[in-house]
Design a protein around this motif. Structure first.
Motif, PDB file in Angstrom:
ATOM      1  N   ARG A  72       0.871  -1.188   0.000  1.00  0.00           N
ATOM      2  CA  ARG A  72       0.000   0.000   0.000  1.00  0.00           C
ATOM      3  C   ARG A  72       0.900   1.227   0.000  1.00  0.00           C
ATOM      4  NH1 ARG A  72      -2.753  -2.365   4.998  1.00  0.00           N
ATOM      5  NH2 ARG A  72      -2.133  -4.205   3.830  1.00  0.00           N
ATOM      6  N   SER A  73       0.423   2.335  -0.522  1.00  0.00           N
ATOM      7  CA  SER A  73       1.231   3.563  -0.556  1.00  0.00           C
ATOM      8  C   SER A  73       0.900   4.426   0.654  1.00  0.00           C
ATOM      9  CB  SER A  73       0.941   4.355  -1.829  1.00  0.00           C
ATOM     10  OG  SER A  73       1.443   3.659  -2.958  1.00  0.00           O
ATOM     11  N   TYR A  74       1.905   5.147   1.147  1.00  0.00           N
ATOM     12  CA  TYR A  74       1.734   6.025   2.321  1.00  0.00           C
ATOM     13  C   TYR A  74       1.976   7.478   1.936  1.00  0.00           C
ATOM     14  CZ  TYR A  74       1.758   1.743   5.069  1.00  0.00           C
ATOM     15  OH  TYR A  74       1.442   0.499   5.579  1.00  0.00           O
ATOM     16  N   ASN A 107       2.979  20.427  -5.666  1.00  0.00           N
ATOM     17  CA  ASN A 107       2.718  20.692  -4.234  1.00  0.00           C
ATOM     18  C   ASN A 107       2.278  19.434  -3.497  1.00  0.00           C
ATOM     19  OD1 ASN A 107       3.319  23.517  -4.135  1.00  0.00           O
ATOM     20  ND2 ASN A 107       1.464  23.837  -5.351  1.00  0.00           N
ATOM     21  N   GLN A 108       3.015  18.370  -3.691  1.00  0.00           N
ATOM     22  CA  GLN A 108       2.706  17.128  -2.980  1.00  0.00           C
ATOM     23  C   GLN A 108       3.524  17.118  -1.682  1.00  0.00           C
ATOM     24  OE1 GLN A 108       1.731  13.540  -5.076  1.00  0.00           O
ATOM     25  NE2 GLN A 108       2.455  14.392  -7.011  1.00  0.00           N
ATOM     26  N   LYS A 109       2.810  17.352  -0.568  1.00  0.00           N
ATOM     27  CA  LYS A 109       3.477  17.538   0.738  1.00  0.00           C
ATOM     28  C   LYS A 109       4.332  16.327   1.137  1.00  0.00           C
ATOM     29  CE  LYS A 109       0.462  20.843   3.078  1.00  0.00           C
ATOM     30  NZ  LYS A 109      -0.764  20.883   2.228  1.00  0.00           N
ATOM     31  N   HIS A 110       3.871  15.112   0.778  1.00  0.00           N
ATOM     32  CA  HIS A 110       4.618  13.913   1.216  1.00  0.00           C
ATOM     33  C   HIS A 110       6.041  13.887   0.654  1.00  0.00           C
ATOM     34  CE1 HIS A 110       1.287  13.243  -1.600  1.00  0.00           C
ATOM     35  NE2 HIS A 110       2.093  12.527  -2.348  1.00  0.00           N
ATOM     36  N   VAL A 111       6.273  14.582  -0.474  1.00  0.00           N
ATOM     37  CA  VAL A 111       7.628  14.597  -1.053  1.00  0.00           C
ATOM     38  C   VAL A 111       8.580  15.343  -0.117  1.00  0.00           C
ATOM     39  CG1 VAL A 111       9.020  15.392  -3.016  1.00  0.00           C
ATOM     40  CG2 VAL A 111       6.769  14.384  -3.408  1.00  0.00           C
ATOM     41  N   PRO A 158       5.257   5.996  -4.886  1.00  0.00           N
ATOM     42  CA  PRO A 158       5.881   6.483  -6.127  1.00  0.00           C
ATOM     43  C   PRO A 158       5.289   7.853  -6.477  1.00  0.00           C
ATOM     44  CG  PRO A 158       4.912   4.278  -6.429  1.00  0.00           C
ATOM     45  CD  PRO A 158       4.375   4.838  -5.154  1.00  0.00           C
ATOM     46  N   ILE A 159       6.091   8.688  -7.132  1.00  0.00           N
ATOM     47  CA  ILE A 159       5.645  10.045  -7.477  1.00  0.00           C
ATOM     48  C   ILE A 159       5.877  10.332  -8.964  1.00  0.00           C
ATOM     49  CG2 ILE A 159       5.985  12.518  -7.024  1.00  0.00           C
ATOM     50  CD1 ILE A 159       4.612  11.099  -4.720  1.00  0.00           C
ATOM     51  N   GLY A 160       4.802  10.143  -9.746  1.00  0.00           N
ATOM     52  CA  GLY A 160       4.860  10.509 -11.160  1.00  0.00           C
ATOM     53  C   GLY A 160       4.820  12.022 -11.334  1.00  0.00           C
ATOM     54  N   VAL A 219      11.790  10.004 -14.603  1.00  0.00           N
ATOM     55  CA  VAL A 219      10.551   9.287 -14.941  1.00  0.00           C
ATOM     56  C   VAL A 219       9.607   9.193 -13.746  1.00  0.00           C
ATOM     57  CG1 VAL A 219       9.583   7.091 -15.771  1.00  0.00           C
ATOM     58  CG2 VAL A 219      11.716   7.975 -16.751  1.00  0.00           C
ATOM     59  N   VAL A 220      10.173   8.865 -12.589  1.00  0.00           N
ATOM     60  CA  VAL A 220       9.313   8.682 -11.411  1.00  0.00           C
ATOM     61  C   VAL A 220      10.130   8.884 -10.133  1.00  0.00           C
ATOM     62  CG1 VAL A 220       9.624   6.156 -11.407  1.00  0.00           C
ATOM     63  CG2 VAL A 220       7.598   7.121 -10.344  1.00  0.00           C
ATOM     64  N   GLY A 221       9.494   9.465  -9.125  1.00  0.00           N
ATOM     65  CA  GLY A 221      10.134   9.618  -7.820  1.00  0.00           C
ATOM     66  C   GLY A 221       9.616   8.551  -6.865  1.00  0.00           C
ATOM     67  N   GLN A 272      -5.448  -1.283   2.390  1.00  0.00           N
ATOM     68  CA  GLN A 272      -5.063  -1.676   1.029  1.00  0.00           C
ATOM     69  C   GLN A 272      -6.119  -1.255   0.033  1.00  0.00           C
ATOM     70  OE1 GLN A 272      -3.931  -5.972   1.095  1.00  0.00           O
ATOM     71  NE2 GLN A 272      -2.407  -5.205  -0.347  1.00  0.00           N
ATOM     72  N   ARG A 273      -5.690  -0.823  -1.146  1.00  0.00           N
ATOM     73  CA  ARG A 273      -6.631  -0.473  -2.207  1.00  0.00           C
ATOM     74  C   ARG A 273      -6.958  -1.712  -3.016  1.00  0.00           C
ATOM     75  NH1 ARG A 273      -5.772   5.283  -5.218  1.00  0.00           N
ATOM     76  NH2 ARG A 273      -6.662   6.497  -3.528  1.00  0.00           N
ATOM     77  N   PRO A 274      -8.248  -2.012  -3.185  1.00  0.00           N
ATOM     78  CA  PRO A 274      -8.574  -3.214  -3.980  1.00  0.00           C
ATOM     79  C   PRO A 274      -8.164  -3.033  -5.430  1.00  0.00           C
ATOM     80  CG  PRO A 274     -10.558  -1.936  -3.505  1.00  0.00           C
ATOM     81  CD  PRO A 274      -9.431  -1.261  -2.770  1.00  0.00           C
ATOM     82  N   ARG A 275      -7.896  -4.114  -6.109  1.00  0.00           N
ATOM     83  CA  ARG A 275      -7.495  -4.101  -7.509  1.00  0.00           C
ATOM     84  C   ARG A 275      -8.648  -4.571  -8.395  1.00  0.00           C
ATOM     85  NH1 ARG A 275      -3.827  -1.101  -5.646  1.00  0.00           N
ATOM     86  NH2 ARG A 275      -1.632  -1.584  -5.931  1.00  0.00           N
ATOM     87  N   LEU A 276      -8.507  -4.298  -9.688  1.00  0.00           N
ATOM     88  CA  LEU A 276      -9.455  -4.793 -10.685  1.00  0.00           C
ATOM     89  C   LEU A 276      -9.554  -6.315 -10.586  1.00  0.00           C
ATOM     90  CD1 LEU A 276      -8.096  -2.661 -13.633  1.00  0.00           C
ATOM     91  CD2 LEU A 276     -10.549  -2.786 -13.092  1.00  0.00           C
TER      92      LEU A 276
HETATM   93  C1  LIG Z   1       4.425   5.450 -11.573  1.00  0.00           C
HETATM   94  C2  LIG Z   1       3.558   5.900 -10.432  1.00  0.00           C
HETATM   95  C3  LIG Z   1       3.410   7.246 -10.184  1.00  0.00           C
HETATM   96  C4  LIG Z   1       2.640   7.682  -9.107  1.00  0.00           C
HETATM   97  N1  LIG Z   1       2.550   9.018  -8.835  1.00  0.00           N
HETATM   98  C5  LIG Z   1       1.871   9.451  -7.755  1.00  0.00           C
HETATM   99  C6  LIG Z   1       1.877  10.819  -7.419  1.00  0.00           C
HETATM  100  O1  LIG Z   1       2.493  11.672  -8.074  1.00  0.00           O
HETATM  101  N2  LIG Z   1       1.181  11.203  -6.323  1.00  0.00           N
HETATM  102  C7  LIG Z   1       0.490  10.308  -5.534  1.00  0.00           C
HETATM  103  O2  LIG Z   1      -0.105  10.743  -4.541  1.00  0.00           O
HETATM  104  N3  LIG Z   1       0.486   8.985  -5.829  1.00  0.00           N
HETATM  105  C8  LIG Z   1       1.168   8.545  -6.908  1.00  0.00           C
HETATM  106  N4  LIG Z   1       1.224   7.195  -7.195  1.00  0.00           N
HETATM  107  C9  LIG Z   1       0.590   6.242  -6.277  1.00  0.00           C
HETATM  108  C10 LIG Z   1      -0.706   5.671  -6.855  1.00  0.00           C
HETATM  109  O3  LIG Z   1      -1.725   6.635  -6.794  1.00  0.00           O
HETATM  110  C11 LIG Z   1      -1.058   4.415  -6.058  1.00  0.00           C
HETATM  111  O4  LIG Z   1      -0.068   3.447  -6.270  1.00  0.00           O
HETATM  112  C12 LIG Z   1      -2.411   3.848  -6.490  1.00  0.00           C
HETATM  113  O5  LIG Z   1      -3.438   4.739  -6.136  1.00  0.00           O
HETATM  114  C13 LIG Z   1      -2.700   2.508  -5.839  1.00  0.00           C
HETATM  115  O6  LIG Z   1      -2.632   2.647  -4.434  1.00  0.00           O
HETATM  116  P1  LIG Z   1      -1.642   1.733  -3.564  1.00  0.00           P
HETATM  117  O7  LIG Z   1      -0.250   1.983  -4.048  1.00  0.00           O
HETATM  118  O8  LIG Z   1      -1.836   2.190  -2.136  1.00  0.00           O
HETATM  119  O9  LIG Z   1      -2.054   0.327  -3.768  1.00  0.00           O
HETATM  120  C14 LIG Z   1       1.968   6.742  -8.275  1.00  0.00           C
HETATM  121  C15 LIG Z   1       2.127   5.370  -8.550  1.00  0.00           C
HETATM  122  C16 LIG Z   1       2.903   4.963  -9.604  1.00  0.00           C
HETATM  123  C17 LIG Z   1       3.077   3.484  -9.852  1.00  0.00           C
END
Ligand SMILES: Cc1cc2nc3c(=O)[nH]c(=O)nc-3n(C[C@H](O)[C@H](O)[C@H](O)COP(=O)(O)O)c2cc1C
Length: 249
Positions: A12-14, A66-70, A133-135, A157-159, A171-175
């Protein structure tokens, strides 16, 4: 199920981090895992810039929309596709170097970056750290390139934010798997699966006390508002990724 698969399936992402520093030894292990990833022709078309400086993280936070988590995460990794070393190898060997100008370089670079990123994510999570991750680094790549002093043939490409999570995250559910994993040939008939997922998606948001929204409505809205994301159209060319047709000189 083994421990690796359990870890991967528990992702899961934080978006909130404590002030606790990431131990240098853990960061080193994450970098080693990223570097161990496979790459196209073993060209290793990836570079990872570890940004710990508070000032630079703050700048990258603004540049990423302006993504504070960065700024909050103690470590921010910037994954770049990188043909700089391939160019140096060509010079060393007296060979021509045009490959970065082919559109295929973007596929190679993005694939190499994606695999390295996935390794870093799994390594960080296995060490008890949280990530996202930060696109958003693709929003203002001209400024990111300047800030990180990226030479020609290197492109962000990505942070990846890394730190100790400050709160629990569901956790976020998937397709449904049938939408993503196909048997032998591609099955484009996926509307029913999307509708099925919309229900699961709404329920998941409701359980978190968030506004119920369909997945399809969120994705449709995002791409409608952002048909073109970021300034890469211009900066890719500036960095040497011209996407010109090498067969029609
Ligand atoms: C390549 C990539 C770029 C992403 N960029 C961002 C972003 O810029 N900001 C953000 O809040 N989340 C970003 N995410 C996180 C996604 O939003 C997140 O992975 C998705 O919503 C699924 O949630 P989960 O990772 O908690 O399962 C990115 C994820 C990936 C894989």
């Amino acid at each position: 199920m083994n421990d690796v698969i359990r870890l991967l399936k528990n992702h899961r992402s934080y978006r909130h981090y404590s002030a606790q520093a990431v131990e240098p030894e853990k960061l080193r292990l994450i970098m080693e895992a990223a570097q161990a990833a496979p790459s196209w022709v073993n060209g290793q078309q990836v570079s990872v810039i570890a940004v710990r400086s508070e000032e630079r993280r703050q700048q990258l936070s603004v540049l990423s929309g302006n993504q504070k988590h960065v700024a909050e995460a103690p470590v921010f990794l910037v994954f770049c596709m990188d043909f700089h070393r391939a160019k140096l190898a060509a010079e060393l060997e007296g060979q021509p170097f045009e490959t970065a100008e082919d559109v295929d370089a973007l596929l190679v670079g993005a694939a190499d970056v994606g695999i390295a990123l996935a390794n870093a994510v799994a390594a960080a999570e296995s060490l008890g750290l949280g990530i996202i991750p930060i696109g958003g680094v693709r929003r203002n790549t001209a400024e990111v390139i300047k800030l990180l002093q990226l030479p020609q043939y290197v492109f962000p490409v990505v942070g990846l934010c890394i730190g100790y999570p400050a709160e629990e995250q569901p956790q976020r559910p998937r397709l449904p798997m049938a939408a993503v994993c196909h048997e032998e040939i591609y099955n484009p008939d996926q509307l029913g699966l999307i509708e099925e997922y919309n229900v699961v998606h709404r329920e998941s948001l409701k359980a978190q006390g968030l506004t119920e929204r369909d997945w399809s409505s969120m994705i449709a809205r995002f791409y409608a508002l952002n048909p073109q994301y970021g300034d890469a159209q211009r900066t890719l060319k500036q960095q040497g990724f011209t996407c010109r047709n090498l067969n029609q000189q």
